[in-house]
Design an enzyme around this catalytic site. Structure first.
Site, PDB file in Angstrom:
ATOM      1  N   HIS A 161       3.984   4.446  -4.470  1.00  0.00           N
ATOM      2  CA  HIS A 161       4.783   3.407  -3.793  1.00  0.00           C
ATOM      3  C   HIS A 161       5.373   2.403  -4.776  1.00  0.00           C
ATOM      4  CE1 HIS A 161       3.644   4.883   0.104  1.00  0.00           C
ATOM      5  NE2 HIS A 161       2.354   4.686  -0.112  1.00  0.00           N
ATOM      6  N   ASP A 197       1.216  13.430  -0.492  1.00  0.00           N
ATOM      7  CA  ASP A 197       0.488  12.320   0.126  1.00  0.00           C
ATOM      8  C   ASP A 197       0.997  12.136   1.564  1.00  0.00           C
ATOM      9  OD1 ASP A 197      -1.162   9.628  -0.850  1.00  0.00           O
ATOM     10  OD2 ASP A 197       0.319   9.164   0.719  1.00  0.00           O
ATOM     11  N   HIS A 199       1.886   9.481   2.933  1.00  0.00           N
ATOM     12  CA  HIS A 199       2.960   8.485   2.950  1.00  0.00           C
ATOM     13  C   HIS A 199       4.117   8.900   2.030  1.00  0.00           C
ATOM     14  CE1 HIS A 199      -0.901   6.353   3.735  1.00  0.00           C
ATOM     15  NE2 HIS A 199      -0.197   5.816   4.722  1.00  0.00           N
ATOM     16  N   ASP A 286      -4.906  11.868   1.840  1.00  0.00           N
ATOM     17  CA  ASP A 286      -4.954  11.124   3.109  1.00  0.00           C
ATOM     18  C   ASP A 286      -4.312  11.907   4.248  1.00  0.00           C
ATOM     19  OD1 ASP A 286      -2.493  10.757   1.863  1.00  0.00           O
ATOM     20  OD2 ASP A 286      -2.586   8.565   1.882  1.00  0.00           O
TER      21      ASP A 286
END
Ligand code: Q9C
Ligand code: ZN
Length: 352
Positions: A161, A197, A199, A286
């Site tokens: 991120h 991931d 996200h 995740d």
């Protein structure tokens, strides 16, 4: 395969993060990394390689100078102002406000260099992130050039991120981006980053968005409902020279394993046709059924399958740890990926 550990990750011990207006227990705990490392260190799945220090220059290839400067001194500034514990941003230069003038005020700079209030800036955040990048560069260094090989790097905090000049989503330094750029600087002509991931890897996408020498492919929870909300849609295909070198495969929250594996196949086909010299994988775990903050359902068969399909590309492959917050389950999931990658999977046949 080679295994590299960021043994300074424990310098970063976030206590709290904002969630729905309340301070709740931080999610990126040191225990995550301890579980991950305990699961693979003595598993026989690879050989441990020590991390070396490559200095600041490789980080400065993907992050701005003022941002790196800020990160290094930020927590000391916070303490000097009378702050205690960890620092959070409170104000951001959103649309119609200026991002091109760096405020002198500390709160002003915290907002300029961040994207959310869920990422506590701790006393040890810089040291942990810096050494995460060094571990990643060490993993890259350990890869045999031009042939099928693998290295796994246990970074914490995660990185995908973090943008050129901001932190957020628990990330401060974008380890995958540092590695991709370093691979180019060491002679690769093309690098692919595959981000699995839960996200979207907004930082990695943005860093390479206008370039054709780094392909970015990501499968992730649809940003219409999932963090980071403001990037990761299917119509983001790259710009300028980078047009066609960005592929987003957003999946609705709650997407089941067959659809997730089909999206993975689509992403892998894109990587294959790009024919990169090096593959960097942003390996978030995740996506597991046990994850406390995400909604996919991957389990051992699927994680082994991820490893097998990555190995089938037969590329120099750097696996970089991203998210994965089910402290009791992440170790087993990581081991499944690495065993699949090494052809040691226990599950017979491909998962449905
Ligand atoms: N108040 C990774 O998996 N949570 N990051 C939002 C904001 C952010 C996850 C909380 C989740 C980020 C690398
Ligand atoms: Zn994540």
């Amino acid at each position: 395969m080679k295994l590299v550990h960021n043994d300074r990750h424990g310098a970063h011990v976030p206590q709290k993060e904002f969630f729905r207006g309340q301070l709740v227990d931080a999610v990126d705990r040191p225990q995550r990394a301890e579980q991950l490392w305990a699961a693979v260190r003595d598993s026989g799945v690879g050989q441990v390689v020590a991390a070396r220090d490559f200095g600041l220059a490789p980080l400065a290839r993907v992050h701005s100078g003022p941002y790196l400067q800020f990160l290094q001194g930020a927590h000391a500034e916070w303490l000097a102002l009378g702050g205690t514990g960890e620092a959070f941003p409170a104000v951001w230069p959103v649309r119609s406000l200026r991002s091109d003038v760096e405020p002198k005020n500390f709160s002003g700079r915290m907002g300029l260099y961040s994207m959310d209030n869920g990422t506590p800036l701790t006393a040890g955040a810089w040291a942990a992130a810096y050494w995460g990048a060094q571990a990643t560069l060490s993993g890259l260094d350990s890869l045999a050039a031009g042939k099928a090989d693998g290295a796994y790097v246990l970074t914490r905090p995660p990185g995908h991120h973090a943008g050129r000049d901001f932190f957020g989503g628990y990330c401060f330094v974008n380890h995958a981006a540092v590695a991709a750029q370093a691979a180019l600087d060491r002679g690769a002509a093309r690098v692919a980053v595959l981000d699995v991931d839960y996200h979207h890897g907004n930082g990695t996408q943005a860093i390479f968005y206008d370039r054709s020498d780094v392909l970015f492919v990501s499968l992730h929870g649809d940003p219409l409902t999932e963090y980071p909300f403001y990037l990761g849609h299917a119509d983001e295909r790259g710009e300028g020279a980078g047009l066609g070198y960005n592929l987003n495969l957003p999946l609705a929250a709650g997407t089941g394993n067959p659809a997730w594996l089909a999206a993975l196949e689509e992403g892998l086909a894109c990587v294959r046709s790009y024919a990169p010299d090096v593959l960097v994988v942003s390996l978030g775990l995740d996506t597991s059924a046990e994850d406390p903050i995400c909604s996919f359902s991957l389990g051992r068969p699927e994680f082994e399958e991820v490893g097998r399909r990555l190995a089938a590309l037969a590329l120099p492959t750097l696996l970089v740890q991203e998210g994965g917050y089910a402290v009791q389950a992440v170790g087993a999931h990581l081991l499944s990926v690495l065993r699949g990658f090494c052809g040691q999977g226990r599950q017979q046949g491909a998962p449905k």
